[in-house]
Each structure stands twice: as C-alpha cells, then as structure tokens.
Design a protein around this motif. Sequence first.
Motif, PDB file in Angstrom:
ATOM      1  N   ARG A   1      -3.132  14.896  -2.022  1.00  0.00           N
ATOM      2  CA  ARG A   1      -1.747  14.584  -1.725  1.00  0.00           C
ATOM      3  C   ARG A   1      -1.137  15.699  -0.891  1.00  0.00           C
ATOM      4  NH1 ARG A   1      -2.375  10.113  -2.120  1.00  0.00           N
ATOM      5  NH2 ARG A   1      -1.453   8.558  -3.477  1.00  0.00           N
TER       6      ARG A   1
ATOM      7  N   ARG B   1       0.884  -1.178   0.000  1.00  0.00           N
ATOM      8  CA  ARG B   1       0.000   0.000   0.000  1.00  0.00           C
ATOM      9  C   ARG B   1       0.912   1.216   0.000  1.00  0.00           C
ATOM     10  NH1 ARG B   1      -4.698  -0.549   4.364  1.00  0.00           N
ATOM     11  NH2 ARG B   1      -5.064   1.603   3.737  1.00  0.00           N
TER      12      ARG B   1
ATOM     13  N   GLY C   1      -3.958   0.428  -4.434  1.00  0.00           N
ATOM     14  CA  GLY C   1      -4.370   1.831  -4.324  1.00  0.00           C
ATOM     15  C   GLY C   1      -4.019   2.501  -5.640  1.00  0.00           C
ATOM     16  N   VAL C   2      -4.032   3.827  -5.644  1.00  0.00           N
ATOM     17  CA  VAL C   2      -3.775   4.539  -6.892  1.00  0.00           C
ATOM     18  C   VAL C   2      -2.328   4.996  -7.000  1.00  0.00           C
ATOM     19  CG1 VAL C   2      -4.568   6.403  -8.377  1.00  0.00           C
ATOM     20  CG2 VAL C   2      -6.017   5.618  -6.514  1.00  0.00           C
ATOM     21  N   GLY C   3      -1.917   5.834  -6.016  1.00  0.00           N
ATOM     22  CA  GLY C   3      -0.649   6.547  -6.124  1.00  0.00           C
ATOM     23  C   GLY C   3       0.534   5.592  -6.122  1.00  0.00           C
TER      24      GLY C   3
ATOM     25  N   ARG D   1       0.457  -2.233  -6.426  1.00  0.00           N
ATOM     26  CA  ARG D   1       0.149  -1.177  -5.452  1.00  0.00           C
ATOM     27  C   ARG D   1      -1.354  -1.214  -5.212  1.00  0.00           C
ATOM     28  NH1 ARG D   1      -1.650   2.260  -2.261  1.00  0.00           N
ATOM     29  NH2 ARG D   1      -1.118   4.469  -2.350  1.00  0.00           N
TER      30      ARG D   1
ATOM     31  N   HIS E   1      -4.133   9.876   6.683  1.00  0.00           N
ATOM     32  CA  HIS E   1      -4.257   9.314   5.332  1.00  0.00           C
ATOM     33  C   HIS E   1      -5.281   8.162   5.304  1.00  0.00           C
ATOM     34  CE1 HIS E   1      -1.877   8.975   1.321  1.00  0.00           C
ATOM     35  NE2 HIS E   1      -3.119   8.580   1.143  1.00  0.00           N
TER      36      HIS E   1
ATOM     37  N   ASN F   1     -10.667   2.952  -4.958  1.00  0.00           N
ATOM     38  CA  ASN F   1     -10.953   3.717  -3.735  1.00  0.00           C
ATOM     39  C   ASN F   1     -11.532   5.108  -4.011  1.00  0.00           C
ATOM     40  OD1 ASN F   1      -8.667   5.204  -4.443  1.00  0.00           O
ATOM     41  ND2 ASN F   1      -7.322   3.976  -3.147  1.00  0.00           N
TER      42      ASN F   1
HETATM   43  O1  LIG Z   1      -4.417   3.773   1.979  1.00  0.00           O
HETATM   44  C1  LIG Z   1      -3.605   3.788   1.062  1.00  0.00           C
HETATM   45  O2  LIG Z   1      -2.961   2.806   0.699  1.00  0.00           O
HETATM   46  C2  LIG Z   1      -3.395   5.101   0.255  1.00  0.00           C
HETATM   47  C3  LIG Z   1      -4.518   5.362  -0.661  1.00  0.00           C
HETATM   48  C4  LIG Z   1      -4.375   6.506  -1.639  1.00  0.00           C
HETATM   49  O3  LIG Z   1      -3.609   7.544  -1.221  1.00  0.00           O
HETATM   50  C5  LIG Z   1      -4.028   6.042  -3.007  1.00  0.00           C
HETATM   51  O4  LIG Z   1      -3.168   6.629  -3.646  1.00  0.00           O
HETATM   52  O5  LIG Z   1      -4.686   5.108  -3.478  1.00  0.00           O
END
Ligand SMILES: O=C(O)CC[C@@H](O)C(=O)O
Length: 527
Positions: free
Chosen positions: A230, A48, A71-73, A69, A279, A96
């Motif tokens: 962010r 994550r 998630g997104v980022g 990953r 976060h 998400n």
């Molecule tokens: O909880 C997470 O893993 C971060 C989620 C979020 O910032 C993302 O980029 O998906």
Amino acid sequence: MPKVLVSDPIDQVGIDILSQVATVDVKTTLSPEELIQVLPEYDAIMIRSGTKLTKDAIEAGKNLKIIGRAGVGVDNVDVPTATRMGIVVVNSPEGNTIAAAEHTLAMMMSLSRFIPAANASLKGGKWDRKSFTGVEVYKKTLGILGLGKIGSHVATVAKSLGMRILAYDPFLTTERAEKLGVHLVELEILLREADYITLHLPKTKDTAHLINAERIGIMKDGVRIINCARGGIIDEVAVAEAIKSGKIAGIALDVFENEPLEADSGLRELGANVILTPHLGASTEEAQTNVAVDVAEQIRDVLLGLPARSAVNIPGLRPDVWQKLKPYLQLAEMLGNLVGQLAGGRVDNLDVKLQGEIANSESQPIVVAALKGLLSPALRERVNFVNASIEAKERGIRVTETRDPSVEDYSGSIHLTAHGSQGQQSVTGALLGKSEIRITSINEFPINVAPTHYMLLTLHRDMPGIIGRIGTLLGNFNVNIASMQVGRRMVRGEAVMVLSIDDPLPSGLLDEIVHIQGVTDAFVVKL
Ligand SMILES: O=C(O)CC[C@@H](O)C(=O)O
Ligand SMILES: NC(=O)c1ccc[n+]([C@@H]2O[C@H](COP(=O)([O-])OP(=O)(O)OC[C@H]3O[C@@H](n4cnc5c(N)ncnc54)[C@H](O)[C@@H]3O)[C@@H](O)[C@H]2O)c1
C-alpha cells in the motif's frame, strides 16, 4: 429484478454471474457526483480500487444491500457507514495473492537487471550494454515486512532462488515462520541485514511511513526496496532523497501515497534504478477472474437472501440468529480489537468467557467475532467472520472458551484475556440496555466506558498529580479530552485511567506519558 451497478472494469465472468439474478449496468466512467446521482437506483454495487464509496455516496444508495469489492483492500469504502446502514461489504481476501506475489518477484528481478530501462534504451535505437550491468539475487538476503499470504508466497519462491529470507511480523509465531524456512527477526535486524526489502503489510497507523529517513539510515548501503502493498507505508520523499544520494540502489513501487500518481511527482523524474507500475499487483487474467467470481457469487447470494461467505462487516448467519446476536457480536469484536491492541504484539492464547445471560447462547459466532477483532489490527479487511478462526489457527493462536451464567453485574458480558509475547491483558464488556456497548473492566480494574474512536489508557499508581500531569501534556499538544474515567481496586494502589480523546495522539507524546513518575504503562487505542 434487482439492479447491480458495476462501476470499475470487472472480468466478464463476474458480470455473467450477476446477470443470472439481476439487471447489470456497467458504467466505469462515472464522476463522484454522477455516482451519487445514480446510486439510489441500485441494490448492489461492484467495484475495484477506482470507485470511492464515501459516506455521502453510500448514504445516497438508499436501496443498497451489498457492496462487492473485487479485490482485498476496502480502503476505498466507508465501511462504518455501510455497517450503520446494514449494507454488507464483501471482498475477495485471497483471489489475487499469487498475482501480487509474482508482481513483487518480477519487480525484484527487474530492479536487479534494469530490464525496463534496458528495454526502453534498445527500443530507443541504442545498443547499450555497459549501463545495465545488474546484480544476482542468489545468496542475497531478502527482508520481508509482513509474512501473511503474499509475503509467504514471496518467501517460498525467493528461497528457491537461493535467497536467505528474514521476516519481520510481530503478529506471527516463530513456528509459522520456521515452517516457511524463514527467520523471524526484529525490524532493526532485518533493516541492517537485508539486500532487498519487500513490503507485504496493510497500511495502518503503525505502518504509515514505516520506511522513513531514519530507518533508511539503518539499512545497508545499496539496498533495494519493493512496495507492492500500500502507498504511504513508504515515505516517498525520503526514498527519493536516498535514491539521489546513492544510499538506496533501487526501488520498485506499485502503490503510491496518492493514486493515480501525480503527473508532476518527483518519482517520475528518477533514473533507471526506479521502477514504477500503476497499481498492477492484482492485474493478471487469473486474479481478475478469481476476484470477479468470488465477489459476484457473493452479490448474487445476498440478492437471493443467502448469507455472504466473505463479509468484512456482517457475519453470514441466518437473519434471525444475526438479529439476536448482533449487539454481542459487535461487543465481542470491539473487545477483541481492544485486547489485541493492548497486547501489542503476538498473541498465543485467547480466553473467551461468556458471562450472565449469554453464557447459554450459541458461543461460536461470539468467539469468531472476538478473533476477528483481535486480528484486525494486523490483518485489517483481510480478516472476516469466515476466515477469522482459520487465520487464528494458522497464526498459532489457541482459543479457550468458558461460560459463567452466575455473573450478574450486567445481564450478559464478555471477558477476554490475551496471553502473548508481551504478557497478559484482559478486558470485559457488556451491553447497556439492548445494544449500547460498554467496556466494564481493563486488566480487572472496574470501569464503565463507552468505546470511542481514539482512546488513551494508562496503568498508574493512584496518587495525586498524575492525572493532572497527563491532562496538561495533552493540553499542551492540543489534544482534546472528551471523557475520562479511573478504575482502581484500592485507594492509592494500582489504577487504570481511560481517556476518550477527539484527536489522534501526536507522535512522541505516548513516550512522554510513560515517563511520568507513577505511570507504569500507557496505550493508544484506535477502535
Ligand atoms: O486492482 C485492484 O483492484 C487493486 C488490487 C489490490 O490492491 C487489492 O487490494 O486487492
Ligand atoms: N499491489 C496490489 O495490487 C495488491 C494486491 C493484493 C494485496 N495488496 C496488499 O498487499 C498487502 C499484503 O497482503 P496479504 O494478502 O499478504 O495480507 P495478509 O493479511 O495475509 O498479511 C499481512 C501481514 O502483515 C502483518 N502485519 C500487520 N501489521 C504489521 C506491522 N506493523 N509490522 C509487520 N507486519 C505486520 C500481519 O501480521 C500479516 O501477517 C496488503 O497491504 C494488501 O492490501 C496489494
């Protein structure tokens, strides 16, 4: 059996999927050194935002085939190193979205009604009603910066709360905003008119400290700001000052310049009108299931030799087609990125012209790669080889495709023209040998330049003194020039100069360059 390391807490459903094809080790407390030590054992890693996959860590992962990953980022993954090593990086661009939008709305309501502070006060033994008189959101103006997936959902719900919605998103068409019932406006208008401002854009060189002291100065007195996007898009020092002075009535932050937020951060000291969450935007059961399934299925598929559906760095093509097209896909993506940055705003049309030997190739992956590059300054890791065409369509970008096998300057070349809100820009690129990428024209001025990380481009009159003046300016600001090329069609006519520079351009310098007599335009490009 292949081995998968899960190094951050991931929903069990993801681990169950991985266990169908691999031995799964869940180790969520590894230090960076321990991670480097164990990574050579693994074929895949699922993370994550907690695990940092640096260059050293990825290079240690000699057997890694895929990084997932949940998630997104992918800011915590050194994607260029992974790409160089042929490791697929996948994410979950949409899993998400709703969670982050709902967290934003919860933050807006909590800010308006002091819910966290009132709760703490009551649990602390008080019955204090006077300190917590709130405000209503009904008929207030909500300003949304970045009207992508999360911003759009926030807009839809906020409209049903009776709010008037303004949005700033230079990459979006007015039609798309109108469909959402949102007024697309310039940033300054949004800052002046909004009672609430919420951020839903990626962190890029253009959005770093977008909310700074100067822009806070433009905002309404008593504005409330929410950041669930962010850290670093907001200047934390500037907002803390504005909270203390009363200019900002409230701020809710889910993300921070440094995460975890430092124990002694000044933000922790601020009062009831400052709400901080660690976060948590994506932390719902549903989102964690979505992202775990989305990413675990892709890891499973790649370990089974199948393509990934949401790869950030490598498209889901059959390996033989991918090998053949790879250099042209990289070329098309770089050119898309370049022409997108030159266009500098909304693009309505992209013309893709395949020339020479690739005029007869399968064009669709090349067009997709060009679109991925075009959209990446705006969408960053959210755009991939799978969703690039859909994202472009949703943003109203029309694509036209032409082929000209008769062009013989290089064995194969790609020419892109972007028509947008700020006019028309075009670029051409070709391969030197089998895989060395070259930019061979900009706005039809012939050049021959290898793309580099930072580039400065100028359009100017071809006359003595201009290049020297630009060089002196850069020297004065300690910016090192790695290479320089000038392209022109006629002596003392219009010309283009491309400088590869070793350092980013200090702020304000581009303005000075544009004001040099004879310079018509200048651009900084980061590739
Ligand atoms: O909880 C997470 O893993 C971060 C989620 C979020 O910032 C993302 O980029 O998906
Ligand atoms: N807090 C969390 O846990 C959490 C969870 C998910 C996503 N996020 C973050 O939320 C943000 C938005 O995500 P999304 O899924 O809506 O992304 P998205 O890509 O769908 O939308 C981003 C929008 O920002 C716009 N944009 C880009 N640069 C801009 C600029 N300079 N000015 C104005 N607009 C600009 C783009 O055109 C796009 O429409 C991202 O930063 C993402 O990493 C945070």
